[in-house]
Every structure is written in C-alpha cells, then in structure tokens.
Write an enzyme that holds these catalytic residues in place. Structure first.
Site, mmCIF file in Angstrom:
data_model
loop_
_atom_site.group_PDB
_atom_site.id
_atom_site.type_symbol
_atom_site.label_atom_id
_atom_site.label_comp_id
_atom_site.label_asym_id
_atom_site.label_seq_id
_atom_site.Cartn_x
_atom_site.Cartn_y
_atom_site.Cartn_z
ATOM 1 N N GLU A 169 33.249 -5.812 68.843
ATOM 2 C CA GLU A 169 33.246 -4.363 68.702
ATOM 3 C C GLU A 169 33.082 -3.964 67.232
ATOM 4 O O GLU A 169 32.331 -3.042 66.903
ATOM 5 C CB GLU A 169 34.536 -3.767 69.273
ATOM 6 C CG GLU A 169 34.708 -3.939 70.769
ATOM 7 C CD GLU A 169 33.691 -3.144 71.580
ATOM 8 O OE1 GLU A 169 32.864 -2.424 70.985
ATOM 9 O OE2 GLU A 169 33.720 -3.248 72.812
ATOM 10 N N HIS A 225 25.946 1.782 68.281
ATOM 11 C CA HIS A 225 26.974 0.777 68.579
ATOM 12 C C HIS A 225 26.583 -0.016 69.820
ATOM 13 O O HIS A 225 26.681 -1.256 69.842
ATOM 14 C CB HIS A 225 28.314 1.487 68.787
ATOM 15 C CG HIS A 225 29.402 0.605 69.308
ATOM 16 N ND1 HIS A 225 30.319 -0.023 68.490
ATOM 17 C CD2 HIS A 225 29.735 0.249 70.585
ATOM 18 C CE1 HIS A 225 31.154 -0.733 69.231
ATOM 19 N NE2 HIS A 225 30.823 -0.567 70.505
ATOM 20 N N GLU A 226 26.111 0.681 70.859
ATOM 21 C CA GLU A 226 25.715 -0.001 72.094
ATOM 22 C C GLU A 226 24.493 -0.886 71.863
ATOM 23 O O GLU A 226 24.407 -1.983 72.409
ATOM 24 C CB GLU A 226 25.432 1.025 73.194
ATOM 25 C CG GLU A 226 26.639 1.863 73.593
ATOM 26 C CD GLU A 226 27.826 1.021 74.046
ATOM 27 O OE1 GLU A 226 27.617 -0.068 74.607
ATOM 28 O OE2 GLU A 226 28.971 1.456 73.824
#
Length: 231
Positions: free
Chosen positions: A161, A102-103
C-alpha cells in the site's frame, strides 16, 4: 486441499493466469453492477481525467464507473480499473487522479497478481468439488462472481500500500499534476472515517496505513521536492 486441487502452487499460477482470471471475473462483475454508459457524465469525466493514461510500462488499462454510492475504486491483474461514482462525488479531478494512481500502482507493482491468486485460492476452498488439475480451471459465472468479490475484499500488505501511494505521487509529479492533491485525498478519507460512514471506510481502509499518516507522508514528499502548498 481445494486450492491444491486447482493447481494453486507458486509454480503454476502465472501472471498470465492472474490476468485471464481477472478479466473473466471483472466481466462478470460488470454484469452484476450498474455500469455508467458511454455518454453518462461519470464516464465522460473519467475519460477526460484518465483517457490519456491507458498505457504504461508493462501494463494496459481499461476504465469503467460503477454507479454505486460507496467510496471505492479497485484495479485488477488484467488492467481493469473500476471506480465507484461515490468516490467521484466527493473528490475533485486531482484527488481522483491520486486515488486511481494508487490503484494503477498496484497493477504496475504486480500486487494485483498476488490479490488475484489469493481470491482464486479463496474460491477454490469454497468449491470443494474442484476437479484435480495442474492448470487453472475454467469456472462458472457464479464462481467468477465469487472470485470478483474476494478480489475486491482481498488485502494488500501495508508495504504494498505504501509503495502504491509512492507510485501515485510519482505518477502525478511525472505527468504535471498537483501532487498536493494526494494529501488532500487522504485527509478526505480520514475525515470520513470519523463520520457516519466510518464503518464502511474503516473496513475499506483496514489493510492500509492510517489515512492521516498517509496524508502526512504525501505532504513530506511534496515538501522534500519543494512542491508543497496548501491544497
């Protein structure tokens, strides 16, 4: 006015500016935190899990572990990824891949560039004595430290996100990992938000979609691809 005086218009703050500032800010944060050494079990584990994923399309990454009990991880515009030992303590390797994936998504999607700009703007406003310039200024260690803190606290949009979540899912799928670990990772965060650490977790996840909903979306993706199985 402080932000303007440091040349923070959309035309003057480039991706290269963001990367240069992020590099200096992370170097300062590395000095201010306990970083796991090269033979530390946390470092060895992170290298084992992510050592082969240092380069991707348009980005190069470097990883370190902060020996902090908080459950967190962040990525920066220069490709620096910092993982807190508290996160590593509660997740297995596949779940860790989902969170760090995700990062990485934020780096690949240039979200970290926008976060760096926001952090710089915040520091510029703190520093009312900033000299007039149409270029990004050279800052002091203290200012880089403030920018680093602002960068960690900065919030991506919910759209960013969600796109980073999808990047993580596709990253895992492409590299042959168990995609169901993404759902599991979000279930862990959701459960933590109900417990003693709820205040911190809620603060950390405040800009994110609800963890349960994110878990549901990950499950739907796995079901759509015929890959779903209870993790």
């Amino acid at each position: 006015m402080g932000a303007v005086s440091k040349g923070i218009s959309g035309l003057t703050f480039s991706a290269a500016d963001a990367a240069a500032l992020a590099k200096s800010a992370v170097e300062q944060m590395d000095k201010e935190h306990e970083v796991a050494g090269p033979t530390d079990p946390y470092t060895l584990r992170l290298n084992r899990v992510f050592g082969k994923h240092t380069k991707g399309e348009g980005y190069t990454l470097n990883y370190k572990v902060y020996k902090i009990k908080d459950v967190n991880a962040f990525a920066c515009a220069d490709g620096s990824v910092r993982v807190y030992s508290g996160l590593m303590d509660i997740m297995d390797d596949n779940e860790l891949i989902a969170v760090i994936g995700h990062e990485i998504g934020h780096v690949a999607n240039n979200d970290t560039r926008d976060a760096m700009k926001a952090a710089y703007q915040k520091e510029a406003l703190i520093d009312a004595a900033a000299s007039q310039s149409n270029k990004v200024a050279t800052l002091t260690d203290s200012q880089y430290g403030k920018i680093g803190s602002a960068m960690i606290d900065s919030k991506h949009s919910r759209k960013q996100e969600s796109e980073a979540d999808l990047f993580a899912y596709n990253f895992m799928k492409k590299n042959g990992y168990d995609v169901n670990a993404e759902e599991s990772a979000f279930r862990i965060l959701a459960k933590m938000s109900e417990g003693a650490q709820s205040s911190f977790i809620d603060q950390m996840m405040s800009s994110h979609p609800d963890s349960q909903k994110r878990a549901d979306e990950a499950k739907k993706s796995a079901e759509k691809d015929g890959l779903y199985k209870p993790y």
